[in-house]
Design a protein around this motif. Sequence first.
Motif, PDB file in Angstrom:
ATOM      1  N   GLN A  77       0.723  -1.113  -0.021  1.00  0.00           N
ATOM      2  CA  GLN A  77       0.115  -0.085   0.137  1.00  0.00           C
ATOM      3  C   GLN A  77       0.734   1.360   0.121  1.00  0.00           C
ATOM      4  N   LEU A  78       2.045   1.163   0.744  1.00  0.00           N
ATOM      5  CA  LEU A  78       3.088   2.359   0.921  1.00  0.00           C
ATOM      6  C   LEU A  78       3.355   2.565  -0.517  1.00  0.00           C
ATOM      7  N   TRP A  79       4.026   1.452  -1.165  1.00  0.00           N
ATOM      8  CA  TRP A  79       4.426   1.511  -2.669  1.00  0.00           C
ATOM      9  C   TRP A  79       3.530   2.040  -3.676  1.00  0.00           C
ATOM     10  N   LYS A  80       2.151   1.375  -3.561  1.00  0.00           N
ATOM     11  CA  LYS A  80       1.239   1.941  -4.485  1.00  0.00           C
ATOM     12  C   LYS A  80       0.893   3.393  -4.257  1.00  0.00           C
ATOM     13  N   GLU A  81       0.918   3.984  -3.030  1.00  0.00           N
ATOM     14  CA  GLU A  81       0.763   5.501  -3.017  1.00  0.00           C
ATOM     15  C   GLU A  81       1.592   6.557  -3.799  1.00  0.00           C
ATOM     16  N   GLU A  82       2.726   5.651  -3.965  1.00  0.00           N
ATOM     17  CA  GLU A  82       3.921   6.517  -4.592  1.00  0.00           C
ATOM     18  C   GLU A  82       4.110   6.212  -5.818  1.00  0.00           C
ATOM     19  N   PHE A  83       3.855   4.853  -6.369  1.00  0.00           N
ATOM     20  CA  PHE A  83       4.097   4.513  -7.875  1.00  0.00           C
ATOM     21  C   PHE A  83       2.839   4.927  -8.704  1.00  0.00           C
ATOM     22  N   ILE A  84       1.718   5.079  -8.077  1.00  0.00           N
ATOM     23  CA  ILE A  84       0.510   5.445  -8.988  1.00  0.00           C
ATOM     24  C   ILE A  84       0.360   6.621  -9.727  1.00  0.00           C
ATOM     25  N   ILE A  85       1.521   7.653  -9.351  1.00  0.00           N
ATOM     26  CA  ILE A  85       1.647   8.813 -10.337  1.00  0.00           C
ATOM     27  C   ILE A  85       2.540   8.497 -11.418  1.00  0.00           C
ATOM     28  N   SER A  86       2.985   7.614 -11.433  1.00  0.00           N
ATOM     29  CA  SER A  86       3.874   7.173 -12.737  1.00  0.00           C
ATOM     30  C   SER A  86       3.234   7.345 -13.845  1.00  0.00           C
ATOM     31  N   GLU A  87       3.740   7.578 -15.224  1.00  0.00           N
ATOM     32  CA  GLU A  87       3.195   7.902 -16.266  1.00  0.00           C
ATOM     33  C   GLU A  87       3.178   6.633 -17.262  1.00  0.00           C
ATOM     34  N   ASN A  88       3.944   5.505 -16.819  1.00  0.00           N
ATOM     35  CA  ASN A  88       4.199   4.528 -17.534  1.00  0.00           C
ATOM     36  C   ASN A  88       3.726   3.269 -16.653  1.00  0.00           C
ATOM     37  N   GLN A  89       2.710   3.000 -16.522  1.00  0.00           N
ATOM     38  CA  GLN A  89       2.352   1.783 -15.820  1.00  0.00           C
ATOM     39  C   GLN A  89       1.945   0.666 -16.502  1.00  0.00           C
ATOM     40  N   LYS A  90       2.466  -0.563 -15.821  1.00  0.00           N
ATOM     41  CA  LYS A  90       2.043  -2.012 -16.162  1.00  0.00           C
ATOM     42  C   LYS A  90       1.752  -2.685 -15.087  1.00  0.00           C
ATOM     43  N   THR A  91       1.364  -3.957 -15.332  1.00  0.00           N
ATOM     44  CA  THR A  91       0.851  -4.870 -14.348  1.00  0.00           C
ATOM     45  C   THR A  91       1.953  -5.471 -13.616  1.00  0.00           C
ATOM     46  N   ASN A  92       2.109  -5.382 -12.517  1.00  0.00           N
ATOM     47  CA  ASN A  92       3.040  -5.737 -11.513  1.00  0.00           C
ATOM     48  C   ASN A  92       3.019  -6.598 -10.464  1.00  0.00           C
ATOM     49  N   ASP A  93       3.779  -7.839 -10.570  1.00  0.00           N
ATOM     50  CA  ASP A  93       3.786  -8.450  -9.403  1.00  0.00           C
ATOM     51  C   ASP A  93       4.502  -8.019  -8.163  1.00  0.00           C
ATOM     52  N   LEU A  94       4.049  -8.087  -7.120  1.00  0.00           N
ATOM     53  CA  LEU A  94       4.742  -7.825  -5.921  1.00  0.00           C
ATOM     54  C   LEU A  94       4.951  -8.706  -5.042  1.00  0.00           C
ATOM     55  N   VAL A  95       6.391  -8.993  -4.987  1.00  0.00           N
ATOM     56  CA  VAL A  95       6.826 -10.325  -4.395  1.00  0.00           C
ATOM     57  C   VAL A  95       7.504 -10.188  -3.230  1.00  0.00           C
ATOM     58  N   PHE A  96       7.097 -10.639  -1.909  1.00  0.00           N
ATOM     59  CA  PHE A  96       7.654 -10.540  -0.783  1.00  0.00           C
ATOM     60  C   PHE A  96       8.221 -11.927  -0.259  1.00  0.00           C
ATOM     61  N   ILE A  97       9.528 -11.851   0.110  1.00  0.00           N
ATOM     62  CA  ILE A  97      10.232 -12.965   0.557  1.00  0.00           C
ATOM     63  C   ILE A  97      10.820 -12.907   1.863  1.00  0.00           C
ATOM     64  N   GLY A  98      10.445 -13.904   2.688  1.00  0.00           N
ATOM     65  CA  GLY A  98      11.291 -13.958   3.981  1.00  0.00           C
ATOM     66  C   GLY A  98      12.153 -15.077   3.786  1.00  0.00           C
ATOM     67  N   PHE A  99      13.470 -14.742   4.116  1.00  0.00           N
ATOM     68  CA  PHE A  99      14.698 -15.756   4.004  1.00  0.00           C
ATOM     69  C   PHE A  99      15.819 -15.707   4.599  1.00  0.00           C
ATOM     70  N   GLU A 100      16.763 -16.691   4.909  1.00  0.00           N
ATOM     71  CA  GLU A 100      18.036 -16.427   5.613  1.00  0.00           C
ATOM     72  C   GLU A 100      19.029 -16.457   4.801  1.00  0.00           C
ATOM     73  N   LYS A 101      19.952 -15.926   5.087  1.00  0.00           N
ATOM     74  CA  LYS A 101      21.290 -15.689   4.202  1.00  0.00           C
ATOM     75  C   LYS A 101      22.369 -15.680   5.337  1.00  0.00           C
ATOM     76  N   ASP A 102      23.370 -16.637   5.407  1.00  0.00           N
ATOM     77  CA  ASP A 102      24.376 -16.889   6.184  1.00  0.00           C
ATOM     78  C   ASP A 102      23.735 -16.973   7.696  1.00  0.00           C
ATOM     79  N   GLY A 103      22.296 -17.411   7.668  1.00  0.00           N
ATOM     80  CA  GLY A 103      21.951 -17.505   9.085  1.00  0.00           C
ATOM     81  C   GLY A 103      21.109 -16.503   9.645  1.00  0.00           C
ATOM     82  N   ILE A 104      21.127 -15.556   8.983  1.00  0.00           N
ATOM     83  CA  ILE A 104      20.506 -14.330   9.441  1.00  0.00           C
ATOM     84  C   ILE A 104      19.282 -13.970   8.528  1.00  0.00           C
ATOM     85  N   GLU A 105      18.040 -13.502   9.297  1.00  0.00           N
ATOM     86  CA  GLU A 105      16.830 -13.172   8.794  1.00  0.00           C
ATOM     87  C   GLU A 105      16.816 -12.083   7.815  1.00  0.00           C
ATOM     88  N   HIS A 106      16.481 -12.150   6.657  1.00  0.00           N
ATOM     89  CA  HIS A 106      16.304 -11.040   5.640  1.00  0.00           C
ATOM     90  C   HIS A 106      14.799 -10.944   5.105  1.00  0.00           C
TER      91      HIS A 106
END
Length: 323
Positions: A77-106
């Motif tokens: 929702q925060l992203w959409k509020e800012e991106f919505i003014i863009s003049e060149n819009q396409k369908t976008n997948d917004l992918v969120f990933i929870g993962f570990e790198k070197d044992g640390i949460e990202h």
Amino acid sequence: MDFYIKKIVIHQFSPDDTELVLADHLLQITPKIDEYFRKKLTKVFSDEAKRGQFDADNIFMSKLTDDFLESSVHVSQLWKEEFIISENQKTNDLVFIGFEKDGIEHFAFLRLSLRESLIHSGDSESPLKTTQNSLPSAAQTPDEALVVNLQTKQYYLIEKRIKHNGAFSNYFSENVLSVQPEQSVKKSIKLVEQAAQKVADQFNRDDFAFQSKLKSAMFTNLEEDQELSPEKLADQLFDDNLTARLSFVDQLKEAIPAPVKVSDIDHSRQIKKLESQKLSLSNGIELIVPNRVYEDVESVEFIQNDNGTYSILIKNIEDIQNK
């Protein structure tokens, strides 16, 4: 790089009604999905990434809670509020990933612009159909991406400027994240090359020997020191001219105020570009000479003749092959 992907959720933004289609559950992670998104994450830890660290009171970071699904909705929702003014819009997948790198949460946010493509369906009369929802290949860098180390609050950012009212802006870092990231390694190298060229022009140093010296110095900084330091490069490039050294550092002090570290990203593309000297001669001959050979006087010697021309002496060749 070793990633352990623990959870994924995908929301979608449609330009038709500028609304979000929000998922209400996590994606089931199959081996193919795991492989695809691990490759996507690798692209974020690259020489194209801007880096920095969130302040303790950063508003964006307050959106990231222990509830992964809820956090993804807030960020979308925060992203959409800012991106919505863009003049060149396409369908976008917004992918969120929870993962570990070197044992640390990202925590990761990837924006993937969907493509139009042909698919072969099972319809015998019309086997080829058009789909508007094809994901880009795994080898492509995400259109935009943010990866946050949840322990240190360090972030890696891939962003694109958007056009609004005829002007371009870095809406993602400025408005969504409220940060001022460092220049990417790729951009830093370009700025260093431009500054060195300008100073060399001012002090009549701009010849093939200086360009080779610049390339070799940057290679050594990145390969051996794992950083790009304007002060160290100034000493290497303009060791006999204090004014030139000061001018070089001064031109870079705003864009590169501190040495640029590269140990935490894949900078192999830049190393590959700098590891050899590529010389194009006026008689049509082109030479590719590895730095270690180029700097060895027992292997290559450049001779300036009395008439102003150059001769290149290549020594101690044991074997020659025609490729």
